[in-house]
Design a protein around this motif. Structure first.
Motif, PDB file in Angstrom:
ATOM      1  N   PRO A 252       0.826  -1.208   0.000  1.00  0.00           N
ATOM      2  CA  PRO A 252       0.000   0.000   0.000  1.00  0.00           C
ATOM      3  C   PRO A 252       0.862   1.261   0.000  1.00  0.00           C
ATOM      4  CG  PRO A 252       0.006  -0.998   2.180  1.00  0.00           C
ATOM      5  CD  PRO A 252       0.689  -1.974   1.256  1.00  0.00           C
ATOM      6  N   VAL A 253       0.546   2.187  -0.887  1.00  0.00           N
ATOM      7  CA  VAL A 253       1.318   3.431  -0.956  1.00  0.00           C
ATOM      8  C   VAL A 253       0.449   4.652  -0.683  1.00  0.00           C
ATOM      9  CG1 VAL A 253       3.053   2.476  -2.510  1.00  0.00           C
ATOM     10  CG2 VAL A 253       1.015   3.575  -3.475  1.00  0.00           C
ATOM     11  N   ALA A 254      -0.880   4.529  -0.806  1.00  0.00           N
ATOM     12  CA  ALA A 254      -1.796   5.636  -0.505  1.00  0.00           C
ATOM     13  C   ALA A 254      -3.165   5.045  -0.199  1.00  0.00           C
ATOM     14  CB  ALA A 254      -1.886   6.613  -1.665  1.00  0.00           C
ATOM     15  N   ALA A 255      -3.936   5.770   0.602  1.00  0.00           N
ATOM     16  CA  ALA A 255      -5.277   5.299   0.945  1.00  0.00           C
ATOM     17  C   ALA A 255      -6.164   6.482   1.281  1.00  0.00           C
ATOM     18  CB  ALA A 255      -5.219   4.326   2.124  1.00  0.00           C
ATOM     19  N   HIS A 256      -7.450   6.239   1.211  1.00  0.00           N
ATOM     20  CA  HIS A 256      -8.433   7.262   1.578  1.00  0.00           C
ATOM     21  C   HIS A 256      -9.631   6.586   2.210  1.00  0.00           C
ATOM     22  CE1 HIS A 256     -12.271   9.384   0.736  1.00  0.00           C
ATOM     23  NE2 HIS A 256     -11.610  10.372   1.299  1.00  0.00           N
ATOM     24  N   PHE A 257     -10.173   7.212   3.259  1.00  0.00           N
ATOM     25  CA  PHE A 257     -11.437   6.755   3.817  1.00  0.00           C
ATOM     26  C   PHE A 257     -12.399   7.924   3.908  1.00  0.00           C
ATOM     27  CE2 PHE A 257     -14.523   6.062   7.170  1.00  0.00           C
ATOM     28  CZ  PHE A 257     -15.071   4.855   6.748  1.00  0.00           C
ATOM     29  N   GLY A 258     -13.629   7.682   3.446  1.00  0.00           N
ATOM     30  CA  GLY A 258     -14.665   8.698   3.542  1.00  0.00           C
ATOM     31  C   GLY A 258     -16.029   8.090   3.292  1.00  0.00           C
ATOM     32  N   PRO A 259     -17.083   8.766   3.711  1.00  0.00           N
ATOM     33  CA  PRO A 259     -18.431   8.253   3.491  1.00  0.00           C
ATOM     34  C   PRO A 259     -18.912   8.498   2.062  1.00  0.00           C
ATOM     35  CG  PRO A 259     -18.540  10.334   4.654  1.00  0.00           C
ATOM     36  CD  PRO A 259     -17.087  10.007   4.503  1.00  0.00           C
ATOM     37  N   ARG A 260     -19.742   7.582   1.561  1.00  0.00           N
ATOM     38  CA  ARG A 260     -20.325   7.716   0.222  1.00  0.00           C
ATOM     39  C   ARG A 260     -21.834   7.532   0.310  1.00  0.00           C
ATOM     40  NH1 ARG A 260     -22.826   4.605  -2.956  1.00  0.00           N
ATOM     41  NH2 ARG A 260     -22.326   2.719  -1.782  1.00  0.00           N
ATOM     42  N   SER A 261     -22.560   8.449  -0.317  1.00  0.00           N
ATOM     43  CA  SER A 261     -24.003   8.281  -0.464  1.00  0.00           C
ATOM     44  C   SER A 261     -24.272   7.792  -1.884  1.00  0.00           C
ATOM     45  CB  SER A 261     -24.725   9.610  -0.207  1.00  0.00           C
ATOM     46  OG  SER A 261     -24.411  10.560  -1.207  1.00  0.00           O
ATOM     47  N   GLU A 262     -25.521   7.781  -2.295  1.00  0.00           N
ATOM     48  CA  GLU A 262     -25.844   7.342  -3.652  1.00  0.00           C
ATOM     49  C   GLU A 262     -25.207   8.229  -4.706  1.00  0.00           C
ATOM     50  OE1 GLU A 262     -29.903   5.768  -4.647  1.00  0.00           O
ATOM     51  OE2 GLU A 262     -30.387   6.617  -2.677  1.00  0.00           O
ATOM     52  N   ARG A 263     -25.018   9.512  -4.393  1.00  0.00           N
ATOM     53  CA  ARG A 263     -24.583  10.468  -5.416  1.00  0.00           C
ATOM     54  C   ARG A 263     -23.283  11.202  -5.101  1.00  0.00           C
ATOM     55  NH1 ARG A 263     -27.871  11.904  -9.309  1.00  0.00           N
ATOM     56  NH2 ARG A 263     -27.009  14.021  -9.385  1.00  0.00           N
ATOM     57  N   ILE A 264     -22.809  11.137  -3.869  1.00  0.00           N
ATOM     58  CA  ILE A 264     -21.665  11.956  -3.472  1.00  0.00           C
ATOM     59  C   ILE A 264     -20.662  11.133  -2.667  1.00  0.00           C
ATOM     60  CG2 ILE A 264     -20.915  13.994  -2.164  1.00  0.00           C
ATOM     61  CD1 ILE A 264     -23.750  15.146  -2.588  1.00  0.00           C
ATOM     62  N   ILE A 265     -19.380  11.305  -2.984  1.00  0.00           N
ATOM     63  CA  ILE A 265     -18.290  10.785  -2.157  1.00  0.00           C
ATOM     64  C   ILE A 265     -17.657  11.971  -1.445  1.00  0.00           C
ATOM     65  CG2 ILE A 265     -15.994   9.735  -2.153  1.00  0.00           C
ATOM     66  CD1 ILE A 265     -16.815   8.055  -4.536  1.00  0.00           C
TER      67      ILE A 265
END
Length: 377
Positions: A252-265
């Motif tokens: 692993p060299v990069a990562a991201h965590f975030g919430p996603r809805s039906e239309r938006i990350i």
């Protein structure tokens, strides 16, 4: 239930703890978000405004409440917030949430002071108020750009935008991807990584980044760690905690965590392994996220408020968010504002003025070097 029913000037409102919300009300809330773009309010589909985010935060923080307003017996609006024992109200997840406000059906209007009175609040503070929140906008003390990446027209359309508006950035970033593949090994991207060990790795990277740059380490707060873990295990058609990882030669060299809805990350916690910094793996990952978002029919990626050079390169446009507070004539409200206003004003003066932000940023990085033992006289 905190408040069985409140009727003030025609406002029919009930206040609930997150776990008390009925399945029917949750479904109505989700349906409002799903249809918001059809009524000219696409920001209401933001995952930070979802019932899932409110429920997860309620498991990690005290005082989370949800006001449900009904018209003719049917839900018309959902107002999620955090409340202190003294009646100080804060936007849900204030300090970590990148979108705040009321989710409502078309045509719904409200009086802010009436709503606060019904919820037992003296004041309501926000720092990422969504556009179109007319009932709260009168309390805004500042408005700020939040860059986004539009992906609904497809990834090719986004690349065409970058070629026209940031050609050097795109050329350099793609060249670094090729070099990463040649020098390290096969580049592989996983859009929805389910390995919890990778989530832990991301949090370690991000924590080290905060310390390295002199910022306050959010992952030093146990409730934020628990919130991220709660969201990681939340999966559904309307909401998912999305962990994305870029690998090189299986590492692993990069990562991201975030919430996603039906239309938006929501771009929330991106980080990378500093050992691979020369390849700009974080930027490579952002392009991969955009490509996958486009293939899934996501409307846009919200990069979040804040002045960053990489956001200026990646964005296709900006939406506006506001900060401020609405308050009743109440001693608690005046005291809260007197305490908070100077701190917020100073921060915004520094962040929004380049001649002040640059030296402040350098100072924070120097502090980070001292903390980590890398500073040399």
């Amino acid at each position: 239930m905190d408040n069985p029913h409140t009727h003030l000037f025609g406002l029919d409102l009930t206040v609930h703890r997150p776990g008390e919300l009925t399945s029917a009300d949750r479904a109505a809330w989700t349906a409002m978000q799903a249809k918001a773009h059809l009524h000219g309010s696409p920001e209401l589909a933001n995952p930070f405004l979802s019932p899932e985010f409110a429920l997860a935060l309620g498991r990690c923080r005290r005082g989370v409440r949800i006001g449900v307003v009904r018209e003719e017996g049917e839900p018309a609006a959902f107002f999620a917030y955090q409340r202190s024992a003294t009646g100080v109200g804060r936007a849900l997840g204030l300090g970590v949430s990148d979108c705040q406000g009321i989710v409502h059906r078309p045509g719904f209007t409200w009086d802010a002071r009436e709503l606060l009175r019904a919820c037992g609040l003296a004041v309501y503070e926000f720092d990422h108020l969504a556009q179109g929140q007319a009932g709260f906008e009168g309390g805004a003390t500042g408005r700020f750009a939040s860059p986004v990446i539009d992906t609904l027209d497809g990834y090719d359309a986004y690349l065409a935008h970058l070629r026209a508006n940031a050609p050097k950035f795109l050329k350099t970033t793609l060249a670094k991807e090729r070099r990463l593949g040649r020098q390290i090994g096969e580049v592989r991207y996983v859009h929805d990584e389910r390995d919890p060990e990778m989530l832990a790795t991301l949090m370690r990277w991000k924590s080290a980044q905060y310390r390295r740059t002199g910022r306050s380490d959010r992952f030093a707060q146990d409730w934020i760690i628990r919130l991220v873990e709660q969201l990681f295990h939340t999966r559904g058609d309307s909401f998912t905690g999305l962990l994305s990882v870029l690998y090189a030669d299986g590492r692993p060299v990069a990562a991201h965590f975030g919430p996603r809805s039906e239309r938006i990350i929501a771009n929330w916690f991106p980080a990378y392994d500093p050992e691979f910094a020369k390849y700009s793996p974080g930027l490579l990952m952002q392009l991969k996220i955009a490509e996958s978002a486009a293939s899934e029919g996501i409307a846009y990626i919200d990069l979040g408020r804040g002045q960053k050079e990489y956001k200026d390169s990646l964005k296709t446009r900006e939406i506006m968010v506001a900060e401020g507070w609405v308050m009743r004539r109440h001693p608690v409200a005046f005291g809260h504002r007197a305490h908070r206003a100077p701190v917020r004003a100073l921060r915004n003066t520094v962040v929004e003025r380049p001649e002040l932000f640059a030296p402040a940023d350098r100072l924070l990085k120097r502090i980070g070097e001292i903390r980590s033992g890398r500073f040399r006289m």
